[in-house]
Design an enzyme around this catalytic site. Structure first.
Site, PDB file in Angstrom:
ATOM      1  N   HIS A 276      -7.237   7.089  -2.532  1.00 17.97           N
ATOM      2  CA  HIS A 276      -7.973   6.021  -1.848  1.00 17.97           C
ATOM      3  C   HIS A 276      -7.215   5.268  -0.751  1.00 17.97           C
ATOM      4  O   HIS A 276      -7.846   4.613   0.077  1.00 17.97           O
ATOM      5  CB  HIS A 276      -8.539   5.035  -2.878  1.00 17.97           C
ATOM      6  CG  HIS A 276      -7.572   3.959  -3.240  1.00 17.97           C
ATOM      7  ND1 HIS A 276      -6.523   4.153  -4.097  1.00 17.97           N
ATOM      8  CD2 HIS A 276      -7.462   2.683  -2.811  1.00 17.97           C
ATOM      9  CE1 HIS A 276      -5.832   3.035  -4.192  1.00 17.97           C
ATOM     10  NE2 HIS A 276      -6.375   2.130  -3.425  1.00 17.97           N
ATOM     11  N   ASP A 277      -5.872   5.313  -0.729  1.00 21.79           N
ATOM     12  CA  ASP A 277      -5.136   4.604   0.334  1.00 21.79           C
ATOM     13  C   ASP A 277      -4.174   5.540   1.079  1.00 21.79           C
ATOM     14  O   ASP A 277      -3.181   5.081   1.665  1.00 21.79           O
ATOM     15  CB  ASP A 277      -4.341   3.423  -0.256  1.00 21.79           C
ATOM     16  CG  ASP A 277      -5.147   2.129  -0.278  1.00 21.79           C
ATOM     17  OD1 ASP A 277      -6.020   1.961   0.602  1.00 21.79           O
ATOM     18  OD2 ASP A 277      -4.912   1.295  -1.175  1.00 21.79           O
TER      19      ASP A 277
ATOM     20  N   TYR B 144       1.201  -8.847   4.230  1.00 23.48           N
ATOM     21  CA  TYR B 144       0.379  -9.768   5.035  1.00 23.48           C
ATOM     22  C   TYR B 144       1.231 -10.458   6.111  1.00 23.48           C
ATOM     23  O   TYR B 144       0.810 -10.568   7.262  1.00 23.48           O
ATOM     24  CB  TYR B 144      -0.230 -10.846   4.135  1.00 23.48           C
ATOM     25  CG  TYR B 144      -1.447 -10.415   3.353  1.00 23.48           C
ATOM     26  CD1 TYR B 144      -2.030  -9.161   3.539  1.00 23.48           C
ATOM     27  CD2 TYR B 144      -2.035 -11.273   2.425  1.00 23.48           C
ATOM     28  CE1 TYR B 144      -3.144  -8.777   2.816  1.00 23.48           C
ATOM     29  CE2 TYR B 144      -3.162 -10.901   1.694  1.00 23.48           C
ATOM     30  CZ  TYR B 144      -3.703  -9.646   1.896  1.00 23.48           C
ATOM     31  OH  TYR B 144      -4.813  -9.275   1.178  1.00 23.48           O
TER      32      TYR B 144
ATOM     33  N   ARG C 230       3.110   3.660  -5.465  1.00 24.72           N
ATOM     34  CA  ARG C 230       3.011   2.982  -6.755  1.00 24.72           C
ATOM     35  C   ARG C 230       1.645   2.285  -6.896  1.00 24.72           C
ATOM     36  O   ARG C 230       1.078   2.214  -7.980  1.00 24.72           O
ATOM     37  CB  ARG C 230       4.164   1.982  -6.943  1.00 24.72           C
ATOM     38  CG  ARG C 230       4.369   1.570  -8.402  1.00 24.72           C
ATOM     39  CD  ARG C 230       5.556   0.635  -8.576  1.00 24.72           C
ATOM     40  NE  ARG C 230       6.825   1.256  -8.231  1.00 24.72           N
ATOM     41  CZ  ARG C 230       7.523   2.037  -9.054  1.00 24.72           C
ATOM     42  NH1 ARG C 230       7.099   2.284 -10.261  1.00 24.72           N
ATOM     43  NH2 ARG C 230       8.660   2.573  -8.656  1.00 24.72           N
TER      44      ARG C 230
ATOM     45  N   HIS D   5       0.840  -1.214   0.000  1.00 26.73           N
ATOM     46  CA  HIS D   5       0.000   0.000   0.000  1.00 26.73           C
ATOM     47  C   HIS D   5       0.868   1.255   0.000  1.00 26.73           C
ATOM     48  O   HIS D   5       0.952   1.968   0.990  1.00 26.73           O
ATOM     49  CB  HIS D   5      -0.970  -0.015   1.183  1.00 26.73           C
ATOM     50  CG  HIS D   5      -2.047  -1.034   1.012  1.00 26.73           C
ATOM     51  ND1 HIS D   5      -2.037  -2.246   1.672  1.00 26.73           N
ATOM     52  CD2 HIS D   5      -3.153  -1.033   0.230  1.00 26.73           C
ATOM     53  CE1 HIS D   5      -3.117  -2.940   1.306  1.00 26.73           C
ATOM     54  NE2 HIS D   5      -3.800  -2.238   0.437  1.00 26.73           N
ATOM     55  N   ASN D   6       1.490   1.514  -1.146  1.00 29.23           N
ATOM     56  CA  ASN D   6       2.408   2.645  -1.290  1.00 29.23           C
ATOM     57  C   ASN D   6       1.984   3.507  -2.481  1.00 29.23           C
ATOM     58  O   ASN D   6       0.949   3.257  -3.097  1.00 29.23           O
ATOM     59  CB  ASN D   6       3.834   2.101  -1.494  1.00 29.23           C
ATOM     60  CG  ASN D   6       3.861   1.022  -2.569  1.00 29.23           C
ATOM     61  OD1 ASN D   6       3.226   1.155  -3.615  1.00 29.23           O
ATOM     62  ND2 ASN D   6       4.579  -0.070  -2.316  1.00 29.23           N
TER      63      ASN D   6
ATOM     64  N   GLN E  85      -3.913 -16.663  -4.877  1.00 23.31           N
ATOM     65  CA  GLN E  85      -4.459 -16.027  -6.077  1.00 23.31           C
ATOM     66  C   GLN E  85      -5.681 -16.736  -6.652  1.00 23.31           C
ATOM     67  O   GLN E  85      -6.601 -16.087  -7.143  1.00 23.31           O
ATOM     68  CB  GLN E  85      -3.363 -15.910  -7.153  1.00 23.31           C
ATOM     69  CG  GLN E  85      -2.286 -14.906  -6.810  1.00 23.31           C
ATOM     70  CD  GLN E  85      -2.855 -13.564  -6.399  1.00 23.31           C
ATOM     71  OE1 GLN E  85      -3.147 -13.333  -5.234  1.00 23.31           O
ATOM     72  NE2 GLN E  85      -3.042 -12.685  -7.353  1.00 23.31           N
TER      73      GLN E  85
HETATM   74 ZN   LIG Z   1      -5.921   0.206  -2.635  1.00 22.12          ZN
END
Ligand SMILES: [Zn+2]
Length: 400
Positions: A170-171, A302, A133, A130-131, A331
């Site tokens: 959004h993050d 995680y 990029r 969550h960066n 996945q």
């Molecule tokens: Zn996101």
């Protein structure tokens, strides 16, 4: 006298316990701060006085000329998001706002746009996943979908501005630990937002803290009424990215899809929510070489969380546990039960999505299923070998 002494001793114990818990709290706060990049503009609720101005100002923001080739590629989900430095990603985002006509239609000062983007960049943390990029990926996918589905013909420019700006924000300031952790660990964020989407509420609050700075306010030219609409739209979209609400949002969208109506505001809002959700989890839509490294990034984040949960005695989700999860297993379920069904519904409204976005998802699912078969075969082989060794050792022991 004795009673008083006992009472005083008791008070001392209470005080010592209080000091201990204060020290623990301060340690946690310090640890949390140390994980952030050293940036004077980093927004923090602990430091209400700090200003949100970007750490560099525009004059030192190098000018990047985007080649025609890059400009073309930027409109497609095949764009290689790993090739670019933060400054180049900033230039790309800036280009999108110009290209979509948002700068012109909302009279955004081009320098303010640059400053706003710089400040956005500075308020993403250096998490494995969550960066900044990831923010770029989600926004670039939104830009691709706007182009692929000709959304500018169906939506108003306000909706386009809401979609893009919600994607960018959004993050914001994501701490790298999800809502479940926030709630179980009873963090400041969970307490502040009463366990209701603490992270998404925080991302959104930071977004509007940034906008509240005059030098970063890209909405300074819109009137009060428009601002209200844009703000409500962005809040709705950012809050919709909480995966805990996935089924609820998708069910509501399915219902509206039976007779979708672009003139119905509720329908359009619901579609926008699904669109940002699609972009947020769209890595597997990208070519395999671009998508796969993101799985490692996500698992790294995680594992960081599950390790911390174990050490703090908190519950651990199996999909985050390094002893239980593998890349293919992680996945396959996500593709089959979350991604593919969601993009299938979107395809009903935009048939062009099938070839460009669904096809890669099907291919990715098949590839990970193959990889899982190889994994399983190797495990079986290993178990058989192990079994054979044990048998051999048993016979040797018998002989001796
Ligand atoms: Zn996101």
């Amino acid at each position: 006298m004795l009673e008083k002494k006992v009472e005083l001793e008791g008070l001392k114990v209470v005080e010592i316990e209080k000091c201990k818990s204060d020290i623990k709290k301060m340690r946690e706060e310090m640890a949390a701060r140390n994980t952030r990049i050293n940036c004077p503009c980093k927004y923090s609720f602990l430091d209400e006085n700090k200003k949100l101005t970007p750490r560099r100002d525009v004059p030192s923001y190098p000018k990047y000329m985007l080649s025609q080739e890059t400009i073309e590629a930027l409109r497609k989900p095949t764009f290689d998001v790993w090739l670019w430095e933060p400054n180049e990603m900033l230039s790309c985002l800036e280009h999108m706002y110009h290209d979509l006509g948002l700068v012109k239609d909302f009279n955004i000062n081009p320098i303010t746009l640059k400053r706003w983007l710089l400040c956005i960049h500075d308020n993403y943390r250096n998490n494995p996943f969550h960066n900044f990029r990831h923010c770029f990926c989600v926004t670039q996918m939104m830009y691709s979908m706007i182009s692929l589905c000709s959304l500018q013909e169906k939506f108003s420019q306000i909706d386009i501005l809401i979609l893009m700006t919600a994607a960018v924000c959004h993050d914001l300031d994501h701490p790298g630990y999800n809502n479940t952790y926030q709630i179980n660990a009873r963090t400041e964020l969970a307490v502040r937002y009463n366990d209701i989407s603490p992270l998404e509420n925080h991302h959104c609050a930071v977004a509007f803290q940034i906008i509240a700075q005059p030098e970063c306010n890209i909405l300074s030219s819109v009137d009060q009424e428009q601002f209200k609409r844009i703000r409500q739209g962005i809040i709705t979209l950012i809050l919709a990215t909480d995966m805990a609400r996935h089924a609820e949002i998708l069910d509501s969208f399915k219902e509206k899809m039976e007779k979708f109506d672009y003139s119905n505001e509720e329908h359009v809002t619901c579609l926008k929510m699904v669109l940002i959700k699609c972009c947020d989890i769209s890595n597997e839509v990208r070519p395999m070489e671009v998508a796969e490294p993101w799985v490692d990034c996500l698992l790294e984040e995680y594992f960081m969380q599950s390790d911390r949960e174990k050490s703090e005695g908190l519950p651990v989700a199996p999909f985050m546990d390094r002893d239980k999860v593998t890349k293919p297993t992680a996945q396959i379920g996500f593709l089959k039960f979350v991604l593919i069904p969601m993009f299938e519904i979107v395809t009903k409204l935009f048939p062009e999505v099938e070839e460009v976005m669904l096809q890669p998802l099907w291919e990715s699912r098949d590839r990970y299923e193959e990889l899982k078969q190889i994994d399983d075969a190797m495990k079986e082989n290993c178990a058989a070998k192990h079994h054979g060794t044990l048998q051999y050792m048993a016979t040797m022991t018998e002989k001796n």
